[in-house]
Design an enzyme around this catalytic site. Structure first.
Site, PDB file in Angstrom:
ATOM      1  N   CYS A   1      -0.521  34.565 -28.794  1.00 60.19           N
ATOM      2  CA  CYS A   1      -0.054  33.197 -28.979  1.00 60.19           C
ATOM      3  C   CYS A   1      -1.213  32.379 -29.533  1.00 60.19           C
ATOM      4  CB  CYS A   1       0.414  32.620 -27.645  1.00 60.19           C
ATOM      5  SG  CYS A   1       0.893  30.891 -27.779  1.00 60.19           S
TER       6      CYS A   1
ATOM      7  N   CYS B   1       6.456  27.133 -31.971  1.00 63.30           N
ATOM      8  CA  CYS B   1       5.899  26.400 -33.133  1.00 63.30           C
ATOM      9  C   CYS B   1       6.855  26.541 -34.303  1.00 63.30           C
ATOM     10  CB  CYS B   1       4.532  26.954 -33.511  1.00 63.30           C
ATOM     11  SG  CYS B   1       3.432  27.200 -32.126  1.00 63.30           S
TER      12      CYS B   1
ATOM     13  N   CYS C   1       6.118   9.007 -26.793  1.00 64.94           N
ATOM     14  CA  CYS C   1       6.335  10.346 -27.353  1.00 64.94           C
ATOM     15  C   CYS C   1       7.744  10.438 -27.936  1.00 64.94           C
ATOM     16  CB  CYS C   1       6.126  11.417 -26.285  1.00 64.94           C
ATOM     17  SG  CYS C   1       7.103  11.142 -24.808  1.00 64.94           S
TER      18      CYS C   1
ATOM     19  N   ASP D   1       3.003   3.717 -21.406  1.00 65.16           N
ATOM     20  CA  ASP D   1       3.160   5.077 -21.956  1.00 65.16           C
ATOM     21  C   ASP D   1       4.295   5.777 -21.198  1.00 65.16           C
ATOM     22  OD1 ASP D   1       2.843   7.567 -23.068  1.00 65.16           O
ATOM     23  OD2 ASP D   1       0.887   7.981 -22.174  1.00 65.16           O
TER      24      ASP D   1
ATOM     25  N   CYS E   1      10.418  32.944 -31.199  1.00 59.43           N
ATOM     26  CA  CYS E   1       9.826  32.107 -30.148  1.00 59.43           C
ATOM     27  C   CYS E   1      10.157  30.644 -30.453  1.00 59.43           C
ATOM     28  CB  CYS E   1       8.314  32.314 -30.177  1.00 59.43           C
ATOM     29  SG  CYS E   1       7.414  31.267 -29.040  1.00 59.43           S
TER      30      CYS E   1
ATOM     31  N   TYR F   1       3.051   3.587 -16.255  1.00 57.09           N
ATOM     32  CA  TYR F   1       3.292   5.032 -16.379  1.00 57.09           C
ATOM     33  C   TYR F   1       1.938   5.734 -16.539  1.00 57.09           C
ATOM     34  CZ  TYR F   1       7.783   2.940 -17.578  1.00 57.09           C
ATOM     35  OH  TYR F   1       8.909   2.161 -17.580  1.00 57.09           O
TER      36      TYR F   1
HETATM   37  C1  LIG Z   1       4.029  10.161 -20.825  1.00 53.38           C
HETATM   38  S1  LIG Z   1       3.500  10.297 -19.186  1.00 53.38           S
HETATM   39  C2  LIG Z   1       2.132   9.220 -19.141  1.00 53.38           C
HETATM   40  C3  LIG Z   1       0.863   9.915 -19.171  1.00 53.38           C
HETATM   41  C4  LIG Z   1      -0.393   9.124 -19.054  1.00 53.38           C
HETATM   42  N1  LIG Z   1      -0.351   7.821 -19.645  1.00 53.38           N
HETATM   43  C5  LIG Z   1      -1.500   9.971 -19.666  1.00 53.38           C
HETATM   44  O1  LIG Z   1      -1.882   9.735 -20.811  1.00 53.38           O
HETATM   45  O2  LIG Z   1      -1.943  10.920 -19.008  1.00 53.38           O
HETATM   46  C6  LIG Z   1       4.716   9.323 -18.352  1.00 53.38           C
HETATM   47  C7  LIG Z   1       4.480   9.149 -16.871  1.00 53.38           C
HETATM   48  O3  LIG Z   1       5.448   8.238 -16.362  1.00 53.38           O
HETATM   49  C8  LIG Z   1       5.825   8.612 -15.051  1.00 53.38           C
HETATM   50  N2  LIG Z   1       7.116   7.946 -14.804  1.00 53.38           N
HETATM   51  C9  LIG Z   1       8.302   8.231 -15.382  1.00 53.38           C
HETATM   52  N3  LIG Z   1       9.249   7.355 -14.988  1.00 53.38           N
HETATM   53  C10 LIG Z   1       8.643   6.472 -14.157  1.00 53.38           C
HETATM   54  C11 LIG Z   1       9.094   5.326 -13.430  1.00 53.38           C
HETATM   55  N4  LIG Z   1      10.368   4.918 -13.498  1.00 53.38           N
HETATM   56  N5  LIG Z   1       8.201   4.654 -12.674  1.00 53.38           N
HETATM   57  C12 LIG Z   1       6.914   5.083 -12.604  1.00 53.38           C
HETATM   58  N6  LIG Z   1       6.425   6.151 -13.274  1.00 53.38           N
HETATM   59  C13 LIG Z   1       7.270   6.848 -14.038  1.00 53.38           C
HETATM   60  C14 LIG Z   1       5.828  10.121 -15.112  1.00 53.38           C
HETATM   61  O4  LIG Z   1       5.669  10.691 -13.844  1.00 53.38           O
HETATM   62  C15 LIG Z   1       4.624  10.402 -16.050  1.00 53.38           C
HETATM   63  O5  LIG Z   1       3.444  10.579 -15.303  1.00 53.38           O
END
Ligand SMILES: C[S@@+](CC[C@H](N)C(=O)[O-])C[C@H]1O[C@@H](n2cnc3c(N)ncnc32)[C@H](O)[C@@H]1O
Length: 470
Positions: free
Chosen positions: A179, A87, A428, A401, A84, A331
């Site tokens: 799992c 993990c 991330c 983020d 798998c 984001y």
């Molecule tokens: C890592 S997630 C953020 C999650 C959020 N901060 C949380 O903790 O739930 C990144 C987010 O960025 C959005 N995203 C990616 N590229 C983007 C862009 N160019 N403009 C606006 N949003 C974007 C994605 O749809 C996603 O929801």
């Protein structure tokens, strides 16, 4: 006897595995050749390697014989380990995994960002290292993957399966007995549906031939105890769907949201499709520090809820809000961070390009009586303009983020122009984060670095960096 093509590939003997890359692959060296090793190996193992790909500056290999097992190894706890893709680090003790993640973050910040750094704090461990995920997606297939042991056993297997994709194989599904990623009743629900489908002779979708009925099963669990189940089928056969779901509800009355999707497309994504509610509410509710977050079938929510809370608390501490700041949450997804910090700020503006997530973010503000959060949908590089700053005010603090790709250069330029006092950068992917920090270095110094482990037994690491205006 003729040798197979594989057996003709070159073998390197007695090679010591020396480290792990940011992508989680083990690494070894022979003279100047760097070798990336696939398979269940750990730093410290001494192995014979079969080279499967030779490039100019590196090679890729698989282990074919072990001379010595590393002292850092531990016994994997899952019967599916090694086959798998879920993990992959179970054979490495958790404390050592955290060290590797720490090295990964430190190395990338030093090598890519090349800026002055404070001490990189030890990785914040996840309180739960099993059953920490709140969402899993399983795939049906008539074509169960048989492991080496399965084939050797000579046993006849029912090939109709419900499980996970074999790494890099979109058409091969590993049957999952148990799992360890999601709390129960995730396992019994999956097994019950597979069993029902087999005994009622429902067809399992074949994604090569594009035929069959049952496609995917998504299970979402919440810290409140609520459970959402979403069944995806290929075509509309209402009586069969309803019979199956009614059976599921009788077997698991604790399911609070039971939904289904009819997906006649060539792929399994259903963001663009209608989700039908069979029973219960069309969402589940997550709770964090007295705040409620509604999570719909299409909504994003951090998959390790408990550790997300820790992540957000660190981001909030780094932001150090006094109550009079304009905060941008870039984001924002479903606005979780924005709503989480809103009561400590004058106002919060959350930006995100998925319009549906922005709708969720607004609902979450409303149900939590948060009056000072504004959410806007659009690509951040288009939204952040001089006139945006004039309309909403320049930020005092930015929390960002982004996805794995990091921030667009235009976004970084606009941040430099907006000139907030602090930028809290949650990522991330420490590699792209390091690249962006290098670009922000003209005006921002790194004051704190706190990696957080959201995904035990994988190579993934989340990292929070506090940047302060110079
Ligand atoms: C890592 S997630 C953020 C999650 C959020 N901060 C949380 O903790 O739930 C990144 C987010 O960025 C959005 N995203 C990616 N590229 C983007 C862009 N160019 N403009 C606006 N949003 C974007 C994605 O749809 C996603 O929801």
């Amino acid at each position: 006897m003729r040798k197979s093509r594989k057996e003709n590939l070159p073998v390197l003997e007695n090679i010591t595995i020396t480290g792990i890359t940011a992508e989680g692959k083990c690494i070894a060296k022979r003279d100047d050749l760097v070798i990336f090793v696939d398979g269940v190996v750990a730093p410290g193992d001494v192995v014979d390697l079969r080279i499967i790909r030779n490039k100019k500056n590196f090679a890729e290999a698989i282990p074919i014989r072990f001379h010595q097992y590393s002292l850092v190894r531990t016994e994997p706890f899952c019967q599916h380990f090694g086959v798998c893709g879920g993990c992959k680090w179970q054979h490495i003790p958790y404390q050592t995994q955290l060290q590797y993640k720490h090295e990964q973050v430190t190395d990338q910040l030093q090598r890519i960002a090349k800026v002055a750094l404070p001490v990189v704090q030890p990785v914040l461990p996840s309180a739960e290292t099993r059953y920490y995920r709140n969402k899993l997606e399983f795939t049906f297939s008539p074509n169960r993957w048989l492991t080496h042991e399965n084939i050797q056993s000579g046993e006849q297997f029912d090939r109709r399966t419900l499980g996970f994709h074999i790494p890099k194989r979109f058409d091969k599904i590993l049957d999952i007995e148990r799992c360890y990623l999601q709390p129960d009743p995730s396992n019994p629900i999956r097994l019950e549906i597979k069993n029902y489908a087999r005994t009622h002779n429902l067809s399992f979708f074949d994604n090569v031939q594009n035929q069959g009925f049952l496609r995917t099963l998504i299970i979402r669990t919440a810290s409140t105890g609520e459970i959402m189940v979403i069944l995806q089928v290929y075509y509309d056969d209402r009586p069969v769907i309803e019979h199956l779901l009614a059976h599921l509800l009788t077997s698991f009355p604790e399911i609070t949201s039971l939904q289904y999707v009819i997906n006649p497309k060539g792929n399994d994504t259903f963001q663009d499709l209608e989700v039908h509610s069979f029973a219960g509410k069309p969402y589940i509710t997550e709770q964090m520090e007295g705040l409620q977050f509604r999570v719909g079938p299409k909504s994003f929510y951090q998959t390790n809820s408990q550790q997300a809370y820790e992540l957000y608390k660190i981001a909030r501490t780094f932001a150090g809000l006094q109550g009079n700041e304009i905060v941008y949450d870039l984001y924002t997804g479903t606005g979780t961070i924005a709503n989480f910090v809103a009561h400590q700020a004058k106002k919060v503006i959350g930006l995100e390009y998925v319009a549906m997530s922005i709708e969720d973010a607004k609902i979450n503000s409303a149900i939590n009586n948060i009056p000072n959060a504004t959410f806007l949908a659009g690509d951040i590089k288009n939204l952040l303009t001089e006139s945006f700053f004039n309309q909403y005010g320049k930020p005092d603090v930015v929390i960002t983020d982004p996805p794995r790709a990091g921030m667009d250069q235009q976004v970084i330029e606009m941040l430099l122009q907006a000139n907030p006092r602090k930028i809290v950068y949650v990522s991330c992917n420490p590699a792209t984060q390091a690249r962006d920090i290098a670009l922000l270095d003209v005006n921002y110094a790194v004051h704190a670095v706190q990696p957080v482990d959201m995904f035990p037994h994988t190579h993934h690491v989340e990292n929070i960096v506090l940047l302060v205006r110079k």
